[in-house]
Design an enzyme around this catalytic site. Structure first.
Site, PDB file in Angstrom:
ATOM      1  N   GLY A  38      40.701   6.257   3.516  1.00 49.05           N
ATOM      2  CA  GLY A  38      41.023   4.771   3.290  1.00 49.05           C
ATOM      3  C   GLY A  38      40.035   4.293   2.443  1.00 49.05           C
ATOM      4  N   PRO A  39      40.234   3.272   1.591  1.00 49.59           N
ATOM      5  CA  PRO A  39      39.050   2.748   0.372  1.00 49.59           C
ATOM      6  C   PRO A  39      37.838   2.322   1.238  1.00 49.59           C
ATOM      7  CG  PRO A  39      41.068   1.110   0.729  1.00 49.59           C
ATOM      8  CD  PRO A  39      41.244   2.238   1.674  1.00 49.59           C
ATOM      9  N   SER A  40      36.940   2.317   0.546  1.00 45.35           N
ATOM     10  CA  SER A  40      35.543   1.714   1.079  1.00 45.35           C
ATOM     11  C   SER A  40      35.808   0.209   1.361  1.00 45.35           C
ATOM     12  CB  SER A  40      34.535   2.152  -0.157  1.00 45.35           C
ATOM     13  OG  SER A  40      33.298   1.585   0.531  1.00 45.35           O
ATOM     14  N   VAL A  65      37.380  -0.835   4.254  1.00 43.97           N
ATOM     15  CA  VAL A  65      38.697  -1.181   4.953  1.00 43.97           C
ATOM     16  C   VAL A  65      38.430  -1.071   6.328  1.00 43.97           C
ATOM     17  CG1 VAL A  65      39.737   1.061   5.141  1.00 43.97           C
ATOM     18  CG2 VAL A  65      41.211  -0.616   4.802  1.00 43.97           C
ATOM     19  N   GLY A  66      37.459  -0.514   6.842  1.00 38.25           N
ATOM     20  CA  GLY A  66      37.097  -0.657   8.435  1.00 38.25           C
ATOM     21  C   GLY A  66      37.429   0.687   8.923  1.00 38.25           C
ATOM     22  N   ARG A 100      21.764   4.188   4.522  1.00 39.49           N
ATOM     23  CA  ARG A 100      21.642   2.781   4.660  1.00 39.49           C
ATOM     24  C   ARG A 100      20.744   2.464   5.535  1.00 39.49           C
ATOM     25  NH1 ARG A 100      27.957   2.448   4.682  1.00 39.49           N
ATOM     26  NH2 ARG A 100      28.546   2.604   2.429  1.00 39.49           N
ATOM     27  N   ARG A 120      29.765  -6.848   4.107  1.00 37.96           N
ATOM     28  CA  ARG A 120      28.940  -5.728   4.745  1.00 37.96           C
ATOM     29  C   ARG A 120      27.547  -5.882   4.135  1.00 37.96           C
ATOM     30  NH1 ARG A 120      31.366   0.195   4.723  1.00 37.96           N
ATOM     31  NH2 ARG A 120      30.404   0.205   2.519  1.00 37.96           N
ATOM     32  N   ARG A 126      33.018   1.059  -6.186  1.00 37.82           N
ATOM     33  CA  ARG A 126      33.983   1.237  -4.804  1.00 37.82           C
ATOM     34  C   ARG A 126      35.520   0.490  -5.190  1.00 37.82           C
ATOM     35  NH1 ARG A 126      30.906   3.122  -0.189  1.00 37.82           N
ATOM     36  NH2 ARG A 126      29.046   4.141  -1.100  1.00 37.82           N
ATOM     37  N   ASN A 152      45.196  -2.243   8.492  1.00 42.83           N
ATOM     38  CA  ASN A 152      43.918  -2.913   8.938  1.00 42.83           C
ATOM     39  C   ASN A 152      43.738  -4.425   8.938  1.00 42.83           C
ATOM     40  OD1 ASN A 152      41.925  -3.465  10.769  1.00 42.83           O
ATOM     41  ND2 ASN A 152      40.289  -2.651   9.676  1.00 42.83           N
TER      42      ASN A 152
HETATM   43  N1  LIG Z   1      35.785  14.422   0.783  1.00 39.20           N
HETATM   44  C1  LIG Z   1      34.746  13.643   1.854  1.00 39.20           C
HETATM   45  N2  LIG Z   1      34.737  12.469   1.796  1.00 39.20           N
HETATM   46  C2  LIG Z   1      33.750  11.927   2.768  1.00 39.20           C
HETATM   47  C3  LIG Z   1      33.040  12.543   3.785  1.00 39.20           C
HETATM   48  N3  LIG Z   1      32.330  11.625   4.379  1.00 39.20           N
HETATM   49  C4  LIG Z   1      32.481  10.509   3.963  1.00 39.20           C
HETATM   50  N4  LIG Z   1      33.499  10.449   2.973  1.00 39.20           N
HETATM   51  C5  LIG Z   1      34.244   9.509   2.262  1.00 39.20           C
HETATM   52  O1  LIG Z   1      32.983   8.815   1.303  1.00 39.20           O
HETATM   53  C6  LIG Z   1      33.435   7.721   1.118  1.00 39.20           C
HETATM   54  C7  LIG Z   1      32.105   6.797   1.151  1.00 39.20           C
HETATM   55  O2  LIG Z   1      31.480   6.937   2.133  1.00 39.20           O
HETATM   56  P1  LIG Z   1      30.215   6.016   2.689  1.00 39.20           P
HETATM   57  O3  LIG Z   1      29.156   6.205   1.667  1.00 39.20           O
HETATM   58  O4  LIG Z   1      29.733   6.227   3.997  1.00 39.20           O
HETATM   59  O5  LIG Z   1      30.738   4.455   2.362  1.00 39.20           O
HETATM   60  P2  LIG Z   1      31.663   3.527   3.062  1.00 39.20           P
HETATM   61  O6  LIG Z   1      33.224   4.239   3.012  1.00 39.20           O
HETATM   62  O7  LIG Z   1      31.898   2.435   2.026  1.00 39.20           O
HETATM   63  O8  LIG Z   1      31.333   3.366   4.336  1.00 39.20           O
HETATM   64  C8  LIG Z   1      34.311   7.333   2.051  1.00 39.20           C
HETATM   65  O9  LIG Z   1      35.681   7.270   1.439  1.00 39.20           O
HETATM   66  C9  LIG Z   1      34.392   8.289   2.913  1.00 39.20           C
HETATM   67  O10 LIG Z   1      35.468   8.445   3.899  1.00 39.20           O
HETATM   68  C10 LIG Z   1      33.465  14.134   3.683  1.00 39.20           C
HETATM   69  O11 LIG Z   1      32.569  14.695   4.316  1.00 39.20           O
HETATM   70  N5  LIG Z   1      34.098  14.454   2.760  1.00 39.20           N
HETATM   71  N1  LIG Z   2      40.105  -5.748  10.541  1.00 40.83           N
HETATM   72  C1  LIG Z   2      38.984  -6.416  10.251  1.00 40.83           C
HETATM   73  N2  LIG Z   2      39.089  -7.664   9.977  1.00 40.83           N
HETATM   74  C2  LIG Z   2      37.859  -8.171   9.501  1.00 40.83           C
HETATM   75  N3  LIG Z   2      36.568  -7.360   8.956  1.00 40.83           N
HETATM   76  C3  LIG Z   2      36.639  -6.020   9.484  1.00 40.83           C
HETATM   77  C4  LIG Z   2      37.927  -5.529   9.950  1.00 40.83           C
HETATM   78  N4  LIG Z   2      37.681  -4.110  10.079  1.00 40.83           N
HETATM   79  C5  LIG Z   2      36.284  -3.830   9.572  1.00 40.83           C
HETATM   80  N5  LIG Z   2      35.570  -5.174   9.348  1.00 40.83           N
HETATM   81  C6  LIG Z   2      34.298  -5.249   8.571  1.00 40.83           C
HETATM   82  O1  LIG Z   2      34.628  -4.983   7.316  1.00 40.83           O
HETATM   83  C7  LIG Z   2      33.495  -4.273   6.909  1.00 40.83           C
HETATM   84  C8  LIG Z   2      33.600  -2.731   6.339  1.00 40.83           C
HETATM   85  O2  LIG Z   2      34.007  -1.945   7.337  1.00 40.83           O
HETATM   86  P1  LIG Z   2      33.524  -0.630   7.602  1.00 40.83           P
HETATM   87  O3  LIG Z   2      34.092   0.094   9.012  1.00 40.83           O
HETATM   88  O4  LIG Z   2      32.172  -0.419   7.022  1.00 40.83           O
HETATM   89  O5  LIG Z   2      34.423   0.006   6.446  1.00 40.83           O
HETATM   90  P2  LIG Z   2      34.556   1.639   5.704  1.00 40.83           P
HETATM   91  O6  LIG Z   2      33.928   2.508   6.755  1.00 40.83           O
HETATM   92  O7  LIG Z   2      36.067   1.800   5.633  1.00 40.83           O
HETATM   93  O8  LIG Z   2      33.772   1.448   4.439  1.00 40.83           O
HETATM   94  C9  LIG Z   2      32.404  -4.406   8.099  1.00 40.83           C
HETATM   95  O9  LIG Z   2      31.451  -5.490   8.083  1.00 40.83           O
HETATM   96  C10 LIG Z   2      33.440  -4.685   9.441  1.00 40.83           C
HETATM   97  O10 LIG Z   2      32.708  -5.115  10.286  1.00 40.83           O
END
Ligand SMILES: Nc1nc2c(ncn2[C@@H]2O[C@H](COP(=O)(O)OP(=O)(O)O)[C@@H](O)[C@H]2O)c(=O)[nH]1
Ligand SMILES: Nc1ncnc2c1ncn2[C@@H]1O[C@H](COP(=O)(O)OP(=O)(O)O)[C@@H](O)[C@H]1O
Length: 433
Positions: free
Chosen positions: A177-179, A181-182, A210, A303, A314, A337
């Site tokens: 799912g997009p960055s 999204v939860g 982070r 976030r 993103r 979500n």
């Molecule tokens: N292909 C791939 N994508 C990953 C992996 N681990 C994390 N990601 C993806 O990389 C993206 C960025 O992750 P992250 O830097 O943790 O940022 P966030 O998604 O904004 O929390 C997200 O779409 C993750 O699902 C992996 O092992 N392989």
């Molecule tokens: N259903 C929701 N409603 C409102 N805020 C949410 C929901 N799900 C997640 N969040 C918040 O959105 C932000 C991004 O969530 P996160 O889990 O880090 O996303 P991802 O892992 O997909 O990048 C966080 O601050 C989280 O607490």
């Protein structure tokens, strides 16, 4: 299939490899000297006659050679004090030369030798001597779909190891799912509620940690050059460049969780999900989507973990991911979500409805501390493993039947679904029967 047709046994002793080669054959019983094998030419009788080779576990080194079409796969290994290794090389009958293939997957640690048996033209069964049952069955894929694909990508000869695992395991869950999204929030909730049933696949990434992110827990934070080498060495199930950084799932990250009987949860991007879809890993694919693009942007900013430039990148990528997620056959389920609690409940319902989440099938034989003397093919999918408690005492010789009729997976991960049962009483040397 006739046993004796598989009983042609070649014993190669490493020390003698250059000078002589002992050809032990039921029915033939000849001892022949090799010609100069390291002169890069395998002897004619080896290439013409050899189908199955097993090695003498008493020797310090061990070689087996198995013919597949015009190629002879030589698996050689040795345990020498603290050093132990296992290599694969191929003799190509057409070019009459040795080829050193790219070896993918996690290879076995050689102990007291091994036996090799050609199963289908695409894989060899390798049984390690003197090993516990959970580590004695391995597969060397030589022409499986995965290996064929890798040959094309790498432009080299390729072989791939896969460890045989008894019983099945719950299907891994791929969450994309997009960055913002939860995904992380939902996965954290699952881990908290089901710590003994779910395990997180810890990815590798080249992005900086982070605040509050721990190495080895949230990610394995790594250098690009190290990760690129590990990718070349076949240690990754999938990898992708996401938001300017390299991310990847190592085979071990998934298999360590699955081996422990837990359901493995992968948080990966859409490109990674595509790669896993194309791999041998049988998983359930779930895409998490936001209620609206504006809400996604709001969550990402709230976030507060990214700079404005990173947020922009993103969001741009999010549009592409939301489009790609619609590719037919990629995701099994799409969850919106909006309200966190309802989305989480829906996620749990999906997992509960997965029929494969049965407990790990327990093998009828748990630990094999026996000396495996050799293996023989009996019929399709069934293979006999000869073992003895003492190594040489005929009275303790026994048979195990290995049933491979429901194999799943394969390189670059594990080959699951093996079933092993004893055909005879195995005596005191074996535990857990
Ligand atoms: N292909 C791939 N994508 C990953 C992996 N681990 C994390 N990601 C993806 O990389 C993206 C960025 O992750 P992250 O830097 O943790 O940022 P966030 O998604 O904004 O929390 C997200 O779409 C993750 O699902 C992996 O092992 N392989
Ligand atoms: N259903 C929701 N409603 C409102 N805020 C949410 C929901 N799900 C997640 N969040 C918040 O959105 C932000 C991004 O969530 P996160 O889990 O880090 O996303 P991802 O892992 O997909 O990048 C966080 O601050 C989280 O607490």
């Amino acid at each position: 299939m006739n046993f004796s047709s598989y009983a042609r046994v070649i014993c190669f002793c490493v020390d003698d490899w250059l000078r002589s080669l002992f050809f032990l054959s039921r029915g033939k019983g000849r001892i022949r000297s090799s010609t100069n094998l390291m002169g890069e030419e395998a002897p004619e009788y080896l290439l013409n006659n050899l189908e199955l080779a097993a090695c003498d576990s008493e020797s310090t080194g061990c070689r087996t050679a198995t013919i597949v079409g015009n190629k002879t796969y030589v698996v050689e290994g040795s345990e020498d004090g603290s050093k132990s290794w296992i290599n694969v090389k191929i003799f190509d009958k057409l070019t009459r030369s040795w080829v050193f293939p790219t070896v993918l997957g996690i290879k076995p640690v050689q102990q007291k030798g091994h036996s090799a048996l050609l199963l289908k033209n695409e894989q060899l069964l390798i049984v390690k001597m003197d090993s516990t049952l959970d580590d004695c069955i391995w597969f060397l894929e030589v022409d499986s779909p995965f290996v064929k694909e890798q040959k094309e990508i790498l432009g080299t000869e390729v072989v791939a190891w896969s460890k045989g695992v008894i019983g099945n395991a719950p299907k891994p869950i791929v969450i994309s799912g997009p960055s913002g999204v939860g995904k992380g929030t939902l996965i954290n909730k699952l881990m908290k509620e089901f710590p003994s049933r779910c395990g997180f696949s810890v990815s590798h990434t080249t992005r900086a940690p982070r605040e509050k992110e721990l190495d080895g827990v949230h990610y394995h934070f790594t250098e690009r050059s190290i990760m690129e080498k590990d990718i070349r060495d076949g240690k990754f199930l999938e990898f992708a460049s996401v938001h300017g950084n390299l991310y990847g799932t190592s085979i071990e990250a998934v298999e360590a969780v699955t081996d422990s009987g837990k359901r493995c949860i992968l948080d990966i991007d859409v490109q990674g999900a595509k790669s896993v879809r194309a791999s041998s890993l049988d998983a359930i694919f779930i895409f998490i989507t936001p209620p609206s693009f504006e809400e996604l942007e709001k969550r990402l900013r709230a976030r507060g973990t990214e700079t404005e430039e990173q947020v922009q990148k993103r969001l741009r990528n999010a549009r592409a991911e939301l489009d790609e997620a619609k590719s037919p056959g990629l995701f099994d389920h799409i969850l919106v979500n909006d309200d966190l609690e309802s989305c989480y409940e829906n996620l749990k319902k999906l997992l509960a409805s997965d029929e494969t989440a049965d407990p790990l099938c327990q093998p009828s034989v748990k630990i094999l501390k026996a000396h495996v003397s050799h293996i023989e093919s009996k019929a399709d999918h069934k293979t006999l493993i000869h073992c003895s408690a003492s190594g040489t005492n005929a009275a303790t010789h026994s048979l195990l039947m290995l049933d491979m009729s429901s194999l799943k997976g394969g390189a670059p991960g594990r080959t699951r679904g093996l079933d092993v049962y004893a055909l005879e009483s195995l005596g005191d040397g074996l535990n857990g029967i």
